[in-house]
Design an enzyme around this catalytic site. Structure first.
Site, PDB file in Angstrom:
ATOM      1  N   HIS A 137      24.516  21.661  38.135  1.00 18.62           N
ATOM      2  CA  HIS A 137      24.075  22.795  37.221  1.00 18.62           C
ATOM      3  C   HIS A 137      24.146  24.261  37.713  1.00 18.62           C
ATOM      4  CE1 HIS A 137      21.292  19.910  34.896  1.00 18.62           C
ATOM      5  NE2 HIS A 137      22.452  20.014  34.090  1.00 18.62           N
ATOM      6  N   SER A 142      20.736  14.785  35.850  1.00 24.91           N
ATOM      7  CA  SER A 142      19.081  14.916  35.905  1.00 24.91           C
ATOM      8  C   SER A 142      18.648  13.559  35.723  1.00 24.91           C
ATOM      9  CB  SER A 142      18.682  15.832  34.571  1.00 24.91           C
ATOM     10  OG  SER A 142      19.459  17.192  34.898  1.00 24.91           O
ATOM     11  N   LYS A 155      12.657  14.752  22.572  1.00 23.35           N
ATOM     12  CA  LYS A 155      12.842  14.188  23.825  1.00 23.35           C
ATOM     13  C   LYS A 155      11.606  14.531  24.398  1.00 23.35           C
ATOM     14  CE  LYS A 155      17.729  14.574  24.954  1.00 23.35           C
ATOM     15  NZ  LYS A 155      18.741  15.169  25.755  1.00 23.35           N
ATOM     16  N   ARG A 187      31.894  16.186  33.443  1.00 24.42           N
ATOM     17  CA  ARG A 187      31.973  15.747  35.077  1.00 24.42           C
ATOM     18  C   ARG A 187      33.175  14.577  34.824  1.00 24.42           C
ATOM     19  NH1 ARG A 187      25.781  14.761  34.454  1.00 24.42           N
ATOM     20  NH2 ARG A 187      26.522  14.909  32.108  1.00 24.42           N
TER      21      ARG A 187
HETATM   22  P1  ADP Z   1      22.191  18.342  27.943  1.00 24.68           P
HETATM   23  O1  ADP Z   1      20.912  17.424  27.846  1.00 24.68           O
HETATM   24  O2  ADP Z   1      22.534  19.199  26.811  1.00 24.68           O
HETATM   25  O3  ADP Z   1      23.625  17.290  28.122  1.00 24.68           O
HETATM   26  P2  ADP Z   1      21.919  18.629  30.755  1.00 24.68           P
HETATM   27  O4  ADP Z   1      21.060  19.674  31.185  1.00 24.68           O
HETATM   28  O5  ADP Z   1      21.977  17.305  31.088  1.00 24.68           O
HETATM   29  O6  ADP Z   1      22.008  18.950  29.141  1.00 24.68           O
HETATM   30  O7  ADP Z   1      23.624  19.424  31.120  1.00 24.68           O
HETATM   31  C1  ADP Z   1      23.826  20.546  30.761  1.00 24.68           C
HETATM   32  C2  ADP Z   1      25.364  20.907  30.826  1.00 24.68           C
HETATM   33  O8  ADP Z   1      25.505  20.912  32.412  1.00 24.68           O
HETATM   34  C3  ADP Z   1      26.231  19.858  30.207  1.00 24.68           C
HETATM   35  O9  ADP Z   1      27.423  20.498  29.824  1.00 24.68           O
HETATM   36  C4  ADP Z   1      26.640  19.007  31.449  1.00 24.68           C
HETATM   37  O10 ADP Z   1      27.889  18.083  31.046  1.00 24.68           O
HETATM   38  C5  ADP Z   1      26.741  19.734  32.385  1.00 24.68           C
HETATM   39  N1  ADP Z   1      26.546  19.076  33.616  1.00 24.68           N
HETATM   40  C6  ADP Z   1      25.299  18.354  34.079  1.00 24.68           C
HETATM   41  N2  ADP Z   1      25.510  17.978  35.328  1.00 24.68           N
HETATM   42  C7  ADP Z   1      26.681  18.389  35.856  1.00 24.68           C
HETATM   43  C8  ADP Z   1      27.342  18.297  37.091  1.00 24.68           C
HETATM   44  N3  ADP Z   1      27.077  17.545  38.069  1.00 24.68           N
HETATM   45  N4  ADP Z   1      28.485  19.029  37.285  1.00 24.68           N
HETATM   46  C9  ADP Z   1      29.060  19.795  36.152  1.00 24.68           C
HETATM   47  N5  ADP Z   1      28.433  19.980  35.001  1.00 24.68           N
HETATM   48  C10 ADP Z   1      27.326  19.373  34.652  1.00 24.68           C
END
Ligand code: ADP
Length: 167
Positions: free
Chosen positions: A17, A129, A41, A90
């Site tokens: 992130h 996450s 959630k 990703r």
């Molecule tokens: P959500 O629950 O809305 O998917 P996340 O917190 O999991 O939210 O992710 C927010 C954004 O960050 C999403 O667009 C996700 O694809 C991106 N993201 C998460 N991890 C990575 C990573 N390792 N590299 C690039 N983008 C990421």
């Protein structure tokens, strides 16, 4: 002024992130990291905790702001008068889900909200996450996944001291 919203759960924020935030901050005058308060959630960290974590992690990036929102992204974006959302990609598995959300947002907002995708830096391609939480819950090493202050907070949630965790 050219601003963008980076919405997500960030439960917790990872280096993946943070990489997207830094790159987006280099492209826009202002980036608002917007934490979705999703009542459906059960998160590990409360919205307030996540806001504080992201504020701490981005404190040295002047044009990044951190907020939370609930409800539809298009309504929040309209309220802020912002028409760009940033999302990270990703793998192909992200693509289908992200394509659907992006097209739904365009449709619902009548074209007002568009999404810009940044592809992950290769070193963070494996990071999510949910895997951070799973590894930490079993006392595994998450030091390559999240900044050290977040590492402490995650282990604390699982009642594990950092010394007990595998390093
Ligand atoms: P959500 O629950 O809305 O998917 P996340 O917190 O999991 O939210 O992710 C927010 C954004 O960050 C999403 O667009 C996700 O694809 C991106 N993201 C998460 N991890 C990575 C990573 N390792 N590299 C690039 N983008 C990421």
């Amino acid at each position: 002024m050219h601003a963008a919203i980076y919405p997500g759960s960030f439960d917790p924020m990872t280096y993946g992130h943070l990489d997207i935030i830094k790159r987006a901050a280099g492209m826009f005058d202002e980036v608002i990291v917007s934490i979705l308060d999703n009542r459906q959630k059960t998160p590990l960290f409360s919205v307030d905790e996540r806001v504080n974590i992201l504020k701490e992690a981005t404190k040295d990036i002047a044009n990044v702001k951190v907020e939370s929102f609930s409800g539809l992204l298009i309504d929040y974006a309209k309220e802020k008068n912002i028409n760009i959302a940033i999302r990270g990609l990703r793998a192909i598995t992200d693509f289908e889900y992200e394509l659907q959300i992006s097209q739904t947002n365009r449709l619902l907002s009548k074209g007002a909200l568009d999404t810009i995708f940044l592809t992950t830096s290769l070193e963070y391609a494996y990071l999510s996450s949910s895997s951070v939480k799973e590894i930490a819950s079993f006392g595994g090493d998450i030091s390559r996944c999240v900044p050290s202050f977040i590492e402490d907070m995650v282990y604390e949630k699982y009642g594990i001291s950092k010394n007990e965790a595998e390093r």
